[in-house]
Motif scaffolding. Sequence first.
Motif, PDB file in Angstrom:
ATOM      1  N   ASN A  65       2.293   4.213  -9.413  1.00  0.00           N
ATOM      2  CA  ASN A  65       1.292   4.113  -8.354  1.00  0.00           C
ATOM      3  C   ASN A  65       0.058   3.413  -8.927  1.00  0.00           C
ATOM      4  O   ASN A  65      -0.062   3.226 -10.138  1.00  0.00           O
ATOM      5  N   ASN A  66      -0.841   3.017  -8.053  1.00  0.00           N
ATOM      6  CA  ASN A  66      -2.048   2.289  -8.505  1.00  0.00           C
ATOM      7  C   ASN A  66      -3.308   3.129  -8.366  1.00  0.00           C
ATOM      8  O   ASN A  66      -4.416   2.592  -8.263  1.00  0.00           O
ATOM      9  N   PHE A  67      -3.145   4.467  -8.373  1.00  0.00           N
ATOM     10  CA  PHE A  67      -4.290   5.334  -8.118  1.00  0.00           C
ATOM     11  C   PHE A  67      -5.363   5.188  -9.197  1.00  0.00           C
ATOM     12  O   PHE A  67      -6.558   5.085  -8.883  1.00  0.00           O
ATOM     13  N   TYR A  68      -4.943   5.176 -10.443  1.00  0.00           N
ATOM     14  CA  TYR A  68      -5.897   5.032 -11.535  1.00  0.00           C
ATOM     15  C   TYR A  68      -5.788   3.690 -12.254  1.00  0.00           C
ATOM     16  O   TYR A  68      -6.777   3.193 -12.795  1.00  0.00           O
ATOM     17  N   GLU A  69      -4.596   3.109 -12.264  1.00  0.00           N
ATOM     18  CA  GLU A  69      -4.371   1.833 -12.932  1.00  0.00           C
ATOM     19  C   GLU A  69      -3.610   0.900 -11.989  1.00  0.00           C
ATOM     20  O   GLU A  69      -2.811   1.357 -11.177  1.00  0.00           O
ATOM     21  N   PRO A  70      -3.856  -0.405 -12.092  1.00  0.00           N
ATOM     22  CA  PRO A  70      -3.142  -1.335 -11.217  1.00  0.00           C
ATOM     23  C   PRO A  70      -1.658  -1.408 -11.553  1.00  0.00           C
ATOM     24  O   PRO A  70      -1.246  -1.067 -12.669  1.00  0.00           O
ATOM     25  N   VAL A  71      -0.858  -1.834 -10.576  1.00  0.00           N
ATOM     26  CA  VAL A  71       0.556  -2.112 -10.814  1.00  0.00           C
ATOM     27  C   VAL A  71       0.649  -3.616 -11.071  1.00  0.00           C
ATOM     28  O   VAL A  71       0.631  -4.411 -10.144  1.00  0.00           O
ATOM     29  N   PRO A  72       0.697  -4.040 -12.325  1.00  0.00           N
ATOM     30  CA  PRO A  72       0.469  -5.445 -12.667  1.00  0.00           C
ATOM     31  C   PRO A  72       1.515  -6.417 -12.151  1.00  0.00           C
ATOM     32  O   PRO A  72       1.222  -7.588 -11.947  1.00  0.00           O
ATOM     33  N   PHE A  83       0.829  -1.214   0.000  1.00  0.00           N
ATOM     34  CA  PHE A  83       0.000   0.000   0.000  1.00  0.00           C
ATOM     35  C   PHE A  83       0.858   1.258   0.000  1.00  0.00           C
ATOM     36  O   PHE A  83       0.561   2.237  -0.691  1.00  0.00           O
ATOM     37  N   TRP A  84       1.934   1.239   0.771  1.00  0.00           N
ATOM     38  CA  TRP A  84       2.784   2.424   0.905  1.00  0.00           C
ATOM     39  C   TRP A  84       3.622   2.640  -0.348  1.00  0.00           C
ATOM     40  O   TRP A  84       3.989   3.766  -0.665  1.00  0.00           O
ATOM     41  N   ASN A  85       3.915   1.571  -1.057  1.00  0.00           N
ATOM     42  CA  ASN A  85       4.658   1.688  -2.309  1.00  0.00           C
ATOM     43  C   ASN A  85       3.781   2.226  -3.438  1.00  0.00           C
ATOM     44  O   ASN A  85       4.250   2.954  -4.316  1.00  0.00           O
ATOM     45  N   ASN A  86       2.507   1.834  -3.417  1.00  0.00           N
ATOM     46  CA  ASN A  86       1.650   2.046  -4.578  1.00  0.00           C
ATOM     47  C   ASN A  86       0.738   3.261  -4.476  1.00  0.00           C
ATOM     48  O   ASN A  86       0.005   3.568  -5.416  1.00  0.00           O
ATOM     49  N   GLY A  87       0.730   3.939  -3.345  1.00  0.00           N
ATOM     50  CA  GLY A  87      -0.125   5.109  -3.203  1.00  0.00           C
ATOM     51  C   GLY A  87       0.378   6.295  -4.016  1.00  0.00           C
ATOM     52  O   GLY A  87       1.575   6.429  -4.295  1.00  0.00           O
ATOM     53  N   LEU A  88      -0.550   7.159  -4.388  1.00  0.00           N
ATOM     54  CA  LEU A  88      -0.193   8.423  -5.050  1.00  0.00           C
ATOM     55  C   LEU A  88       0.262   9.404  -3.979  1.00  0.00           C
ATOM     56  O   LEU A  88      -0.447   9.660  -3.004  1.00  0.00           O
ATOM     57  N   THR A  89       1.471   9.936  -4.136  1.00  0.00           N
ATOM     58  CA  THR A  89       2.003  10.855  -3.125  1.00  0.00           C
ATOM     59  C   THR A  89       2.311  12.210  -3.720  1.00  0.00           C
ATOM     60  O   THR A  89       2.819  12.320  -4.839  1.00  0.00           O
ATOM     61  N   LYS A  90       1.978  13.239  -2.967  1.00  0.00           N
ATOM     62  CA  LYS A  90       2.347  14.613  -3.319  1.00  0.00           C
ATOM     63  C   LYS A  90       3.265  15.201  -2.238  1.00  0.00           C
ATOM     64  O   LYS A  90       3.390  16.416  -2.120  1.00  0.00           O
TER      65      LYS A  90
END
Length: 431
Positions: A372-379, A289-296
């Motif tokens: 990140n996986n915000f809009y698309e998965p990280v396959p 979760f921490w790797n794949n989140g969208l971060t600003k």
Amino acid sequence: MTKAIARLGGKHTTNLQIPLDEDVTIGGRSFKKGTLLNTGLDVPARSLLPLGMRPSIGQGKLRVGITCALCHASVDNRTGRILEGAPNIDINTGLVLAFATNSAAMFRQTDGIGRATALQFAKRGAKVVVSGRSEAKLASLVDEIRGFGAEASSIVADVSVFDQVKAIADHTVEVYGRLDTWVHVPAIGLFATFDNITPEEFKHVIDVDLMGQVYGAMAALPHLKREGRGALIHISSMEGRRSLPYQSAYSAAKHGIEGFTEAMRVELQHEKIPISVTSVKPAVINTPFWNNGLTKLGVKPAGIPPYYDPRLVADAILHVAEHPTRDFLVGDAARALDVLQRLSPELVDSLLLLIGFPLQRTDQPKSPEDRNNFYEPVPDDTRIDGDFNKQVIPSVSDWLDKNPVVKWGAIAGVAALALLATQVGKDGGRV
């Protein structure tokens, strides 16, 4: 009908009679609805039950009995009493399961907690349907489940679209004949201050993290009601009790989950339908979760330590599927935060001002454009564990909550010692 002979441990089962709830034909003979079938059973421990029978439990207490595969009536082997809405025990191992041998569980995530949970349910004999946005990750999970001889199928779906979520539930019933338990896991993360989030980004978090859970319950509930029992298990978060800085959208979604599940739970109780509704609230879990989140934030985000193993959450989900529970907090830190929030929200505000900002930032640079996986998965990320293994600790309170007799015995013991100490103090040290 169960198509295998089952083994059952426990006391003798003698001359049980099971009422039929429909007209049936058995061995060329016709039986009318309401007919009492005399099983003629005198079954010693670990002996074989006849074709079409399976063990059961009822009302939260282990009652080793049988369930007729024709009428689905569960019978206590000691009293002969019908146990309505009793979940089942695995017919091969004797382990308590929330499922009959022809039932299915739903999982809506293919890495982290969702993957760990699907694997554990499958290993316990449940037939599972897994769903997510990535066909490749689903195929990987299904292959792993089938690799140890369990049954699984998958369906690609986006939880923010109701028709696609409904298709998951319908697919489950079409493939396995029924749906017993719905486990809804997925969530996306957005790490930014509130004023640095666009309306579209905030809405997208709500669409996935809250409305996805709402759609899941709406899709599963008609099937569970038709069965007359079952379980809805919603993976919320301690952020459903206490919001954190940098995570306003995620916290809002988790608070929303608590709102609609509380209302739905009471409505089902009012209708006297034995469908359990559970909110599982993990603390900080070491997942991708921490790797794949969208971060600003300009850096890769992190959770506020300590971290807990995602398998601890999977264990909790399995536990509440077997033992209907209103809320289950995962991790000692979750319970500590819950107590502090109840006692003094202002105190928690002060703690978060002190540690909530620095501890949610790593030293690893990351931009919003990075993976990140915000809009698309990280396959290609099918891991269960994240990057914070060195900060993972065990949890004692989880074990206690799963063993309430020990828990309340310990509390009673401490209370008794405290009372004794107080009395000794009053008596001037004399015992």
